[in-house]
Motif scaffolding. Structure first.
Motif, PDB file in Angstrom:
ATOM      1  N   GLU A  22     -18.921  16.732 -14.673  1.00  0.00           N
ATOM      2  CA  GLU A  22     -20.287  16.654 -15.267  1.00  0.00           C
ATOM      3  C   GLU A  22     -20.893  17.576 -15.514  1.00  0.00           C
ATOM      4  O   GLU A  22     -21.739  17.677 -16.484  1.00  0.00           O
ATOM      5  CB  GLU A  22     -20.982  15.446 -14.419  1.00  0.00           C
ATOM      6  N   GLU A  23     -21.031  18.587 -14.795  1.00  0.00           N
ATOM      7  CA  GLU A  23     -21.880  19.825 -14.958  1.00  0.00           C
ATOM      8  C   GLU A  23     -21.450  20.726 -16.176  1.00  0.00           C
ATOM      9  O   GLU A  23     -22.024  21.439 -16.738  1.00  0.00           O
ATOM     10  CB  GLU A  23     -22.204  20.516 -13.582  1.00  0.00           C
ATOM     11  N   THR A  24     -19.971  20.746 -16.034  1.00  0.00           N
ATOM     12  CA  THR A  24     -19.320  21.573 -17.111  1.00  0.00           C
ATOM     13  C   THR A  24     -19.742  20.867 -18.515  1.00  0.00           C
ATOM     14  O   THR A  24     -19.899  21.634 -19.489  1.00  0.00           O
ATOM     15  CB  THR A  24     -17.659  21.458 -17.128  1.00  0.00           C
ATOM     16  N   VAL A  25     -19.618  19.527 -18.791  1.00  0.00           N
ATOM     17  CA  VAL A  25     -20.035  18.947 -19.708  1.00  0.00           C
ATOM     18  C   VAL A  25     -21.562  19.443 -19.942  1.00  0.00           C
ATOM     19  O   VAL A  25     -21.961  19.597 -21.240  1.00  0.00           O
ATOM     20  CB  VAL A  25     -19.966  17.367 -19.935  1.00  0.00           C
ATOM     21  N   GLU A  26     -22.399  19.388 -19.200  1.00  0.00           N
ATOM     22  CA  GLU A  26     -23.793  19.783 -19.361  1.00  0.00           C
ATOM     23  C   GLU A  26     -23.989  21.085 -19.804  1.00  0.00           C
ATOM     24  O   GLU A  26     -24.668  21.306 -20.888  1.00  0.00           O
ATOM     25  CB  GLU A  26     -24.521  19.573 -17.931  1.00  0.00           C
ATOM     26  N   ARG A  27     -23.186  21.892 -19.121  1.00  0.00           N
ATOM     27  CA  ARG A  27     -23.294  23.468 -19.819  1.00  0.00           C
ATOM     28  C   ARG A  27     -23.069  23.476 -21.131  1.00  0.00           C
ATOM     29  O   ARG A  27     -23.411  24.256 -21.874  1.00  0.00           O
ATOM     30  CB  ARG A  27     -22.587  24.272 -18.857  1.00  0.00           C
ATOM     31  N   LEU A  28     -21.701  23.011 -21.344  1.00  0.00           N
ATOM     32  CA  LEU A  28     -21.463  23.046 -23.074  1.00  0.00           C
ATOM     33  C   LEU A  28     -22.106  22.419 -23.928  1.00  0.00           C
ATOM     34  O   LEU A  28     -22.579  23.020 -24.817  1.00  0.00           O
ATOM     35  CB  LEU A  28     -19.903  22.367 -22.907  1.00  0.00           C
ATOM     36  N   LEU A  29     -22.866  21.275 -23.706  1.00  0.00           N
ATOM     37  CA  LEU A  29     -23.941  20.670 -24.225  1.00  0.00           C
ATOM     38  C   LEU A  29     -24.936  21.589 -24.519  1.00  0.00           C
ATOM     39  O   LEU A  29     -25.723  21.543 -25.822  1.00  0.00           O
ATOM     40  CB  LEU A  29     -24.295  19.196 -24.046  1.00  0.00           C
ATOM     41  N   GLN A  30     -25.312  22.381 -23.518  1.00  0.00           N
ATOM     42  CA  GLN A  30     -26.635  23.026 -23.690  1.00  0.00           C
ATOM     43  C   GLN A  30     -26.389  24.193 -24.531  1.00  0.00           C
ATOM     44  O   GLN A  30     -27.230  24.575 -25.376  1.00  0.00           O
ATOM     45  CB  GLN A  30     -26.984  23.622 -22.206  1.00  0.00           C
ATOM     46  N   ALA A  31     -25.101  24.880 -24.380  1.00  0.00           N
ATOM     47  CA  ALA A  31     -24.839  25.629 -25.350  1.00  0.00           C
ATOM     48  C   ALA A  31     -24.979  25.414 -26.765  1.00  0.00           C
ATOM     49  O   ALA A  31     -25.520  26.026 -27.797  1.00  0.00           O
ATOM     50  CB  ALA A  31     -23.400  26.503 -25.055  1.00  0.00           C
ATOM     51  N   LEU A 186     -28.844   5.757 -20.390  1.00  0.00           N
ATOM     52  CA  LEU A 186     -27.168   5.780 -20.141  1.00  0.00           C
ATOM     53  C   LEU A 186     -26.819   5.167 -21.535  1.00  0.00           C
ATOM     54  O   LEU A 186     -25.768   5.718 -21.877  1.00  0.00           O
ATOM     55  CB  LEU A 186     -26.913   5.102 -18.956  1.00  0.00           C
ATOM     56  N   ASP A 187     -27.380   4.068 -22.188  1.00  0.00           N
ATOM     57  CA  ASP A 187     -26.770   3.662 -23.352  1.00  0.00           C
ATOM     58  C   ASP A 187     -27.101   4.719 -24.542  1.00  0.00           C
ATOM     59  O   ASP A 187     -26.386   4.231 -25.558  1.00  0.00           O
ATOM     60  CB  ASP A 187     -27.684   2.455 -23.534  1.00  0.00           C
ATOM     61  N   ALA A 188     -27.587   5.710 -24.417  1.00  0.00           N
ATOM     62  CA  ALA A 188     -27.974   6.573 -25.568  1.00  0.00           C
ATOM     63  C   ALA A 188     -26.532   7.863 -25.263  1.00  0.00           C
ATOM     64  O   ALA A 188     -26.710   8.552 -26.360  1.00  0.00           O
ATOM     65  CB  ALA A 188     -29.270   7.161 -25.469  1.00  0.00           C
ATOM     66  N   ILE A 189     -25.953   7.756 -24.609  1.00  0.00           N
ATOM     67  CA  ILE A 189     -25.031   8.685 -24.157  1.00  0.00           C
ATOM     68  C   ILE A 189     -23.569   7.952 -24.206  1.00  0.00           C
ATOM     69  O   ILE A 189     -23.662   6.960 -23.913  1.00  0.00           O
ATOM     70  CB  ILE A 189     -25.194   9.672 -23.246  1.00  0.00           C
ATOM     71  N   PRO A 190     -22.355   8.677 -24.510  1.00  0.00           N
ATOM     72  CA  PRO A 190     -21.170   8.138 -24.695  1.00  0.00           C
ATOM     73  C   PRO A 190     -20.752   7.883 -23.079  1.00  0.00           C
ATOM     74  O   PRO A 190     -21.061   8.546 -22.118  1.00  0.00           O
ATOM     75  CB  PRO A 190     -20.299   9.221 -25.404  1.00  0.00           C
ATOM     76  N   LEU A 191     -19.899   6.874 -22.993  1.00  0.00           N
ATOM     77  CA  LEU A 191     -19.199   6.732 -21.704  1.00  0.00           C
ATOM     78  C   LEU A 191     -17.808   7.633 -21.660  1.00  0.00           C
ATOM     79  O   LEU A 191     -17.070   7.509 -22.693  1.00  0.00           O
ATOM     80  CB  LEU A 191     -18.693   5.300 -21.637  1.00  0.00           C
ATOM     81  N   LEU A 192     -17.791   8.447 -20.643  1.00  0.00           N
ATOM     82  CA  LEU A 192     -16.609   9.603 -20.411  1.00  0.00           C
ATOM     83  C   LEU A 192     -15.803   9.055 -19.340  1.00  0.00           C
ATOM     84  O   LEU A 192     -16.319   8.718 -18.287  1.00  0.00           O
ATOM     85  CB  LEU A 192     -17.307  10.900 -20.062  1.00  0.00           C
ATOM     86  N   ASP A 193     -14.565   8.937 -19.704  1.00  0.00           N
ATOM     87  CA  ASP A 193     -13.480   8.279 -18.912  1.00  0.00           C
ATOM     88  C   ASP A 193     -13.604   8.973 -17.468  1.00  0.00           C
ATOM     89  O   ASP A 193     -13.548   8.651 -16.444  1.00  0.00           O
ATOM     90  CB  ASP A 193     -12.031   8.303 -19.340  1.00  0.00           C
ATOM     91  N   THR A 194     -13.310  10.424 -17.319  1.00  0.00           N
ATOM     92  CA  THR A 194     -13.297  11.117 -16.160  1.00  0.00           C
ATOM     93  C   THR A 194     -14.640  10.849 -15.518  1.00  0.00           C
ATOM     94  O   THR A 194     -14.452  10.948 -14.298  1.00  0.00           O
ATOM     95  CB  THR A 194     -13.418  12.729 -16.578  1.00  0.00           C
ATOM     96  N   THR A 229     -24.662  11.832 -12.693  1.00  0.00           N
ATOM     97  CA  THR A 229     -25.089  11.332 -13.790  1.00  0.00           C
ATOM     98  C   THR A 229     -26.350  11.911 -14.468  1.00  0.00           C
ATOM     99  O   THR A 229     -26.710  12.244 -15.859  1.00  0.00           O
ATOM    100  CB  THR A 229     -25.665   9.844 -13.197  1.00  0.00           C
ATOM    101  N   ALA A 230     -27.173  12.621 -13.685  1.00  0.00           N
ATOM    102  CA  ALA A 230     -28.196  13.466 -14.065  1.00  0.00           C
ATOM    103  C   ALA A 230     -27.898  14.457 -14.956  1.00  0.00           C
ATOM    104  O   ALA A 230     -28.370  14.869 -16.050  1.00  0.00           O
ATOM    105  CB  ALA A 230     -29.232  13.976 -12.775  1.00  0.00           C
ATOM    106  N   ALA A 231     -26.756  15.260 -14.790  1.00  0.00           N
ATOM    107  CA  ALA A 231     -26.208  16.442 -15.098  1.00  0.00           C
ATOM    108  C   ALA A 231     -25.821  15.882 -16.757  1.00  0.00           C
ATOM    109  O   ALA A 231     -26.057  16.592 -17.624  1.00  0.00           O
ATOM    110  CB  ALA A 231     -24.889  16.880 -14.629  1.00  0.00           C
ATOM    111  N   LEU A 232     -25.223  14.779 -16.918  1.00  0.00           N
ATOM    112  CA  LEU A 232     -24.813  14.340 -18.240  1.00  0.00           C
ATOM    113  C   LEU A 232     -26.008  13.969 -19.007  1.00  0.00           C
ATOM    114  O   LEU A 232     -25.951  14.199 -20.223  1.00  0.00           O
ATOM    115  CB  LEU A 232     -23.632  12.905 -18.147  1.00  0.00           C
ATOM    116  N   LEU A 233     -26.834  13.231 -18.444  1.00  0.00           N
ATOM    117  CA  LEU A 233     -27.942  12.827 -18.908  1.00  0.00           C
ATOM    118  C   LEU A 233     -28.874  14.066 -19.709  1.00  0.00           C
ATOM    119  O   LEU A 233     -29.414  14.036 -20.680  1.00  0.00           O
ATOM    120  CB  LEU A 233     -28.971  11.994 -18.369  1.00  0.00           C
TER     121      LEU A 233
END
Length: 238
Positions: A22-31, A186-194, A229-233
């Motif tokens: 989740e935090e890796t997704v957050e960092r990539l999205l931040q970039a 949560l409804d504003a972001i995609p569901l990620l299987d992992t 969850t917070a990291a993804l949001l």
């Protein structure tokens, strides 16, 4: 040093939590959001990026696959291949301005953390009845669904079941209220299987700590779950 390299030092730093995916997704999205890697630009090479983030290449690939499925990046093969930011980023929250969605994000996350970690701790302190225990087990089993259409609803029911196990009507009502706000985000972001897989494992740890009467362990397990969850949001909306 290039702009991408220098700016990336601040974003592509080692993850710090137990929610590596989740935090890796957050960092990539931040970039991507900050323009460190803009539309059409290539992300750093996988080996370098995994080392800078302090995660395994498996975790990095899972995060990249999730973002590719959500429309943020694409993989290209060949001599000049790699992972590239898509030219047109997907809209957030059905087209609502990101600023509107993000405005109250930290307020909601702070309230949720206080209420739900407290609820998990209080439930673990209480001498649960047989009915309480069965209710938690059933809610946990239902929350393990692999059906994306059912996941949010059943996830919400489990979190409410944990609050109900405290036998505090006021706390349960407060958790229900904040959950409505969380679900809007949560409804504003995609569901990620992992992330769903991680959530299932974390749910099991939270409930297990409650059932054995471990208040501190229940609080820690819930905090780790909420941090993911917070990291993804933050990644998708901030």
């Amino acid at each position: 040093m290039s702009t991408l390299a220098s700016a990336g030092e601040a974003v592509f730093r080692p993850v710090r939590t137990g929610n590596a995916f989740e935090e890796t997704v957050e960092r990539l999205l931040q970039a991507i959001r900050l323009g460190v890697a803009g539309p059409g630009e290539r992300l750093p090479a996988e080996r370098d990026l995994a080392a800078r983030l302090g995660v395994s290449r498996v975790t990095l690939r899972e995060a990249i696959r999730a973002l590719a499925a959500a429309g943020y990046v694409e993989s290209r093969r060949g001599r000049y291949g790699g992972t590239f930011v898509t030219e047109v980023l997907p809209p957030v929250g059905g087209g609502r301005p990101r600023e509107e969605l993000a405005a109250g994000l930290e307020d909601v996350l702070t309230l949720r953390r206080v209420l739900e970690t407290g609820a998990a701790e209080a439930a673990a302190r209480r001498e649960l009845t047989a009915a309480d225990r069965e209710h938690l087990r059933v809610a946990l089993e239902e929350a393990g669904t692999t059906d994306p259409a059912e996941y949010r609803r059943r996830d919400s029911r489990l979190h409410l079941a944990i609050a109900e196990a405290t036998a505090s009507g006021l706390l349960t009502s407060a958790v229900a209220d904040v959950r409505i706000r969380v679900n809007e985000l949560l409804d504003a972001i995609p569901l990620l299987d992992t992330n769903i897989e991680h959530s299932h494992a974390q749910h099991r740890r939270v409930v297990a700590r409650i059932l054995v009467g471990d208040p501190a362990g229940a609080r820690r397990a819930m905090a780790e779950h909420l941090d993911g969850t917070a990291a993804l949001l933050r990644g998708f909306l901030s």
